[in-house]
Design a protein around this motif. Sequence first.
Motif, PDB file in Angstrom:
ATOM      1  N   ARG A  17     -38.309  74.481  18.391  1.00 58.95           N
ATOM      2  CA  ARG A  17     -37.359  75.426  18.986  1.00 58.95           C
ATOM      3  C   ARG A  17     -38.090  76.584  19.649  1.00 58.95           C
ATOM      4  O   ARG A  17     -37.766  76.982  20.780  1.00 58.95           O
ATOM      5  N   LEU A  18     -39.104  77.114  18.983  1.00 54.11           N
ATOM      6  CA  LEU A  18     -39.855  78.237  19.527  1.00 54.11           C
ATOM      7  C   LEU A  18     -40.652  77.813  20.765  1.00 54.11           C
ATOM      8  O   LEU A  18     -40.735  78.556  21.747  1.00 54.11           O
ATOM      9  N   ARG A  19     -41.240  76.621  20.717  1.00 52.52           N
ATOM     10  CA  ARG A  19     -42.001  76.139  21.876  1.00 52.52           C
ATOM     11  C   ARG A  19     -41.087  75.956  23.085  1.00 52.52           C
ATOM     12  O   ARG A  19     -41.456  76.294  24.218  1.00 52.52           O
ATOM     13  N   ALA A  20     -39.893  75.393  22.847  1.00 54.27           N
ATOM     14  CA  ALA A  20     -38.937  75.200  23.939  1.00 54.27           C
ATOM     15  C   ALA A  20     -38.508  76.546  24.522  1.00 54.27           C
ATOM     16  O   ALA A  20     -38.359  76.689  25.740  1.00 54.27           O
ATOM     17  N   LEU A  21     -38.344  77.533  23.639  1.00 55.60           N
ATOM     18  CA  LEU A  21     -37.943  78.864  24.093  1.00 55.60           C
ATOM     19  C   LEU A  21     -39.044  79.508  24.939  1.00 55.60           C
ATOM     20  O   LEU A  21     -38.778  80.111  25.985  1.00 55.60           O
ATOM     21  N   LEU A  22     -40.288  79.351  24.509  1.00 54.85           N
ATOM     22  CA  LEU A  22     -41.410  79.902  25.271  1.00 54.85           C
ATOM     23  C   LEU A  22     -41.547  79.212  26.626  1.00 54.85           C
ATOM     24  O   LEU A  22     -41.788  79.862  27.651  1.00 54.85           O
ATOM     25  N   GLN A  33     -39.172  77.734  28.293  1.00 52.71           N
ATOM     26  CA  GLN A  33     -38.016  78.111  29.108  1.00 52.71           C
ATOM     27  C   GLN A  33     -38.259  79.422  29.843  1.00 52.71           C
ATOM     28  O   GLN A  33     -37.837  79.606  30.986  1.00 52.71           O
ATOM     29  N   HIS A  34     -38.970  80.336  29.191  1.00 48.68           N
ATOM     30  CA  HIS A  34     -39.233  81.646  29.791  1.00 48.68           C
ATOM     31  C   HIS A  34     -40.629  81.730  30.408  1.00 48.68           C
ATOM     32  O   HIS A  34     -41.127  82.823  30.680  1.00 48.68           O
ATOM     33  N   ASN A  35     -41.263  80.550  30.607  1.00 45.14           N
ATOM     34  CA  ASN A  35     -42.585  80.477  31.236  1.00 45.14           C
ATOM     35  C   ASN A  35     -43.624  81.351  30.526  1.00 45.14           C
ATOM     36  O   ASN A  35     -44.450  82.010  31.155  1.00 45.14           O
ATOM     37  N   ILE A  36     -43.551  81.360  29.219  1.00 40.81           N
ATOM     38  CA  ILE A  36     -44.524  82.106  28.419  1.00 40.81           C
ATOM     39  C   ILE A  36     -45.558  81.124  27.902  1.00 40.81           C
ATOM     40  O   ILE A  36     -45.210  80.149  27.227  1.00 40.81           O
ATOM     41  N   PRO A  37     -46.836  81.330  28.224  1.00 39.75           N
ATOM     42  CA  PRO A  37     -47.875  80.389  27.764  1.00 39.75           C
ATOM     43  C   PRO A  37     -47.961  80.377  26.253  1.00 39.75           C
ATOM     44  O   PRO A  37     -47.822  81.403  25.590  1.00 39.75           O
ATOM     45  N   PHE A  38     -48.184  79.189  25.706  1.00 36.09           N
ATOM     46  CA  PHE A  38     -48.286  79.041  24.250  1.00 36.09           C
ATOM     47  C   PHE A  38     -49.665  78.500  23.915  1.00 36.09           C
ATOM     48  O   PHE A  38     -50.006  77.380  24.245  1.00 36.09           O
TER      49      PHE A  38
END
Length: 269
Positions: free
Chosen positions: A231-236, A238-243
Amino acid sequence: MHRLSRLWVFSMSLFINHGFASKMKIVEEPNTFGLNNPFLAQGSRLQPKVTPSPVSGPAHLQRLAGKCFSFIESTYKYEFCPFHNITQHEQSYRWNAYSGILGIWQEWEIVNNTFTGMWMRDGDTCGTRNRETKVILVCSTSSKLAQVSEPSTCVYSLTFETPLVCHPHSLLVYPTLSEKLQREWDEAEQAHYEDLVTEQGYNNLLRDIFEDAGLLKSQKDFQKQREEIERLRALLTQHNIPFDSKHNEAKSTVKDQHPRGDNGLIDRL
């Protein structure tokens, strides 16, 4: 007086040029920079990612908790601390001599009402996974590590010999359960015998019993963790935040926890 002064200066110059030089030869000897360096900050040493599971299983094996057993093979020293962790230390003075955690105590392996092994998981990162080790208990006249192998990449097999498992009933699961869980197992056996549950349903009932007894790690917890991570990876994303998984993994160590037994430091005393 001047002659004495000159003699003193000359003597000190000899001491500086030769005395200090001889001390500097220490760096030419095998060094212990890296993880074996006792002068490094504690944060640079072995850091477990999780805390060990509670001690569980046969009561006579629980006396092993708090003890550690070593085994040297080739240039590596392995140390097994039952119900806590397994570590590996390269016996070398290279600056980057390897020291690492091969697993933290997590759960038992159970087959046909028998404890068949101890699983130590969530060790140091190894590629895209964590190192893990299965400890196999074998009857012997003394308690010691007898063999270590790596049957597949990052998965280790360790043989631990001990007289504590020589009795034919020493590794049975049923006697270790509370009366309540024994009754639940009896009911599951009866339902299975009368074909009231499928084989998979029967195995699920047994797993629930073993989890309640603290013998197995709850799969529900694993599933919740996986779902939350996804869920957190999908959220990141979605907002184009590198993980950066490595960066986050490096932070996911347990504070104020250190492996038991050998910490990888070379004893110079």
